[in-house]
Design an enzyme around this catalytic site. Structure first.
Site, PDB file in Angstrom:
ATOM      1  N   GLU A  78      25.444  10.813 -27.997  1.00  0.00           N
ATOM      2  CA  GLU A  78      25.506  12.025 -27.168  1.00  0.00           C
ATOM      3  C   GLU A  78      25.124  11.804 -25.709  1.00  0.00           C
ATOM      4  OE1 GLU A  78      26.635  15.051 -28.001  1.00  0.00           O
ATOM      5  OE2 GLU A  78      27.178  14.252 -29.967  1.00  0.00           O
ATOM      6  N   SER A 339     -11.408  44.109 -71.517  1.00  0.00           N
ATOM      7  CA  SER A 339     -12.770  43.560 -71.642  1.00  0.00           C
ATOM      8  C   SER A 339     -13.033  42.355 -70.758  1.00  0.00           C
ATOM      9  CB  SER A 339     -13.007  43.120 -73.090  1.00  0.00           C
ATOM     10  OG  SER A 339     -13.030  44.238 -73.926  1.00  0.00           O
TER      11      SER A 339
END
Ligand SMILES: [Zn+2]
Ligand SMILES: [Zn+2]
Length: 766
Positions: A78, A339
């Site tokens: 690039e 419980s």
């Protein structure tokens, strides 16, 4: 002349730079990139992702994910002078301009990576003016960001077809791997795509992509960018690429954290993905088996006790099942705990010195100012040890202990332990909270039990990797009391082992407690060993109760199988006895320190300096006549002709229970009728009606009100008074009925020793 020129040039450059800096200040360039949200596991692998706000798979890649290979290939292709130019490459511009004039066409050949980043951040139509603006922006970017950061921006923004942006999304969605594992062939193929993202979109025209890839590879070879053998391997590599789905693991936690850490591009969770997947599968299969019984959901939370990191988070049986509320997060849903809070209460009571594991508690009917709890199986067990009461999850002993510890003291502990709903409910909570009359979440419960594994110290859960909670934490209960509770919860001779429990099945060495909420809506089983705490909830998000549902049979099998899968034969060993926990001899009939008449003595754990040192009074000395027909007190005892005998010293409620159940017990003979002493202590306890209660009666057929009391062991007869008028005389445990007048009514009960209790009720007409 020459000097002036140099001076002018310098002046020009300085003013140009100044102008640039001033304009940069006035027109700042602050890229605001909106990323998709990635959720990773503890190793950093993406396990879930959410689209960015503009619906792109724009996944942020960290610097560590950009490998030298990727960098080298990209820069060569690039922008070869990327590291040398200030954002624009003057030579390239001149070359491109010449080329444009020569051919009459525009190419983007002059674009540096920096300029491409500008275009990705601010797309504009391609005009010469915009090109100049892009150059200016590129200079700005270079001013504020390093080359590494600019390259990172490029790799995060570059389009790879469809709504895929950035190298990370591309490598995950096309190659199913993180970018740092991409091969040269894969990198080359990917770097070509942004030039023509729609026509070279991977997965659609792979042949064209291979051709383009190989052209570039050959150029790399010609430029000697890589060795010939590396290029050869890359050329031979087939291109296996398909558009994949974004991973969608651990959906409940992913959703939760993405809402909590909005706009954070990467959220590193502490999840162990293998554990997560394995338990997700277990939960799904388990619930599938339960569907025929009308149970449709379950949630599981796995916590590493050392770091408090959450390793698995399963919010429902199937996130994608809309019929059973699959998206509901069962870990955060407020439910009744049944419980499951009892262990905390018992630990608090151990710390208060009220009880030790062998203390005898009476599991018999009791009326707590109008509240008459029952056991799960509606049976009463009479006198039982504390450890039996906890291991069997008996309700009445728990309510009695809560009455002694105090509801507010327990609420305070729960508040410390981060129970949000209980904190809000605090004012309305009564004794029934210990049987599930309050709201909790699986997250809160699991965190509480993790504190039991950590010497009673509360620590926060960690959902993010790297955040290990090494801090000591605030003590909710002591290490000594949690040790006693753990010992009890490890016992396996108890009813909350699943029935049909197969002996060949591996029973994990864990401490655990089950719970079943009122109406059988919630089944809980929460367990821990040294290494893990695991919370399991099973039920329906709709709140529908199921007759066959229970903590023991519905939740515990899943808890056991998860422990077995996760920590079979845990190498971490078991909890050590704290220095302050010791053994002592106690009377088996009471759990107290033996008196001279206590023949059956047993060993009991106690907390040194904390547990009460109480002499046993399971029997009491009584003076009687030689035949044992009359008892004497110190006031009326004759000078001779008496005997000293022991009689059981039973609580009135136990006497009442023995009478009702027709359980024989030794009664103290009636007191000397000639005695004139007035007794004060041990007056009958009126258990019906309740003090201060209101009664409504019909005019036509006035109902009668039942009178009942619990009297001491030596009482033969009681006298009932209504508004100070004698109404009935009866045996102490006989129920009698009266028809009271309207208004405030005083009801009194006196025993044959003259001891008296009063209560007041209000009677109204309906
Ligand atoms: Zn005793
Ligand atoms: Zn007497």
């Amino acid at each position: 002349m020459k000097k002036v020129k140099i001076k002018r040039t310098i002046l020009f450059i300085i003013s140009a730079i100044l102008l640039f800096l001033i304009s940069d200040f006035i027109f700042p360039f602050q890229p605001n990139i909106r990323y998709a949200t990635q959720i990773t596991d503890s190793k950093g692998n993406v396990i879930h992702a959410f689209l960015s706000r503009d619906d792109k798979w724009r996944l942020y890649s960290e610097v560590s994910e950009i490998t030298p290979l990727l960098r080298k290939t990209l820069i060569y292709k690039e922008d070869q002078y990327f590291y040398y130019h200030p954002g624009v490459n003057p030579l390239a511009i001149i070359r491109a301009a010449g080329w444009n004039i020569f051919t009459g066409r525009r190419t983007s050949g002059a674009s540096t990576i920096t300029m491409q980043v500008v275009r990705l951040l601010e797309p504009r139509p391609r005009t010469y003016f915009n090109k100049l603006l892009e150059m200016y922006r590129a200079l700005q970017l270079e001013l504020h960001y390093s080359k590494g950061e600019i390259l990172q921006m490029y790799l995060n923004l570059v389009p790879y077809g469809g709504n895929i942006e950035g190298i990370k999304a591309a490598s995950i969605l096309y190659f199913n791997k993180p970018p740092q594992l991409l091969s040269l062939a894969e990198i080359t193929a990917l770097t070509i795509v942004p030039n023509r993202p729609s026509s070279l979109r991977p997965g659609t025209r792979n042949e064209a992509l291979i051709t383009a890839r190989n052209e570039w590879l050959k150029r790399f070879e010609a430029e000697k960018l890589f060795s010939a053998s590396t290029i050869r391997d890359a050329l031979d590599e087939p291109l296996q690429v398909n558009r994949l789905q974004v991973p969608r693991q651990a959906p409940h936690l992913a959703l939760r954290l993405s809402q909590e850490f909005k706009d954070q591009p990467v959220i590193h969770t502490s999840l162990k993905i293998q554990t997560q997947i394995q338990i997700e599968e277990q939960v799904k299969n388990y619930v599938n088996r339960l569907k025929s019984t009308d149970i449709h959901n379950a949630a599981v939370l796995v916590v590493d006790n050392e770091t408090m990191q959450v390793e698995a988070y399963i919010g429902s049986a199937d996130f994608n099942n809309p019929f059973d509320g699959g998206q509901v997060d069962g870990i955060r849903a407020v439910r009744s705990p049944g419980s499951t809070l009892k262990p905390l209460l018992y630990a608090a009571a151990f710390d208060k010195g009220i009880i030790t594991p062998r203390t005898i508690l009476n599991d018999v009917p009791v009326n707590f100012a109008g509240y008459e709890p029952e056991n799960f199986d509606r049976h009463f067990n009479g006198p039982v040890t504390t450890e039996f009461a906890l291991a069997n999850s008996l309700n009445i002993p728990a309510v009695k202990i809560l009455k002694e510890v105090g509801t507010s003291a327990l609420v305070e502990k729960l508040r410390k332990a981060g129970f949000k709903t209980i904190d809000k409910q605090a004012k309305d909570l009564g004794l029934s909270m210990i049987l599930g009359g309050c709201g909790v979440t699986l997250e809160e419960m699991t965190r509480l039990f993790a504190a039991f594994s950590g010497e009673g110290k509360f620590r926060n859960l960690q959902f993010l990797s790297g955040n290990s909670e090494s801090a000591k934490g605030e003590a909710i209960v002591s290490g000594e009391s949690t040790f006693l509770v753990t010992n009890i919860l490890t016992q396996i001779t108890r009813p909350d082992l699943p029935t049909n429990f197969d002996n060949t099945y591996h029973l994990p060495k864990i401490a655990w407690k089950t719970g079943t909420s009122y109406g059988k809506r919630d089944a809980w089983s929460i367990g821990y060993n040294r290494r893990y705490t695991i919370g399991v909830w099973v039920g329906n998000f709709s709140g529908t109760g199921v007759p066959g549902l229970s903590g023991a049979n519905t939740a515990t099998p899943l808890l056991f199988s998860i422990f077995n899968a996760l920590d079979y034969n845990s190498p971490k060993g078991w909890f050590k006895t704290p220095a302050n926990v010791s053994l002592r001899k106690v009377c088996a009939a009471s759990g107290d320190i033996p008196s001279e008449f206590c023949e059956h003595q047993i060993l009991d754990h106690y907390i040194v300096g904390v547990s009460a040192y109480k002499k046993c009074q399971h029997l009491r000395w009584v003076f009687t006549d030689p035949a044992g027909k009359i008892s004497y007190c110190t006031y009326c005892i004759p000078e001779n002709g008496f005997e000293k005998r022991t009689y059981p010293n039973l609580a009135p409620e136990l006497i009442a229970y023995n009478e009702i159940q027709k359980i024989p017990y030794r009664k103290i003979p009636p007191h000397n009728p000639a005695c004139e002493r007035v007794f004060h202590e041990g007056a009958p306890l009126i258990v019906s009606p309740n003090d201060g209660s209101e009664y409504y009666i019909r005019k036509e057929e006035p109902q009668q009100i039942q009178l009942a009391c619990q009297a001491a062991n030596d009482v033969q007869e009681v006298f009932w008074y209504v508004n100070d008028k004698l109404s009935k005389r009866s045996a102490p445990h006989e129920a009698v009925f009266v028809s009271p007048s309207l208004g405030r009514v005083k009801i009194s009960c006196s025993d044959d020793k003259g001891r008296n209790s009063d209560i007041w009720i209000t009677v109204k007409r309906m």
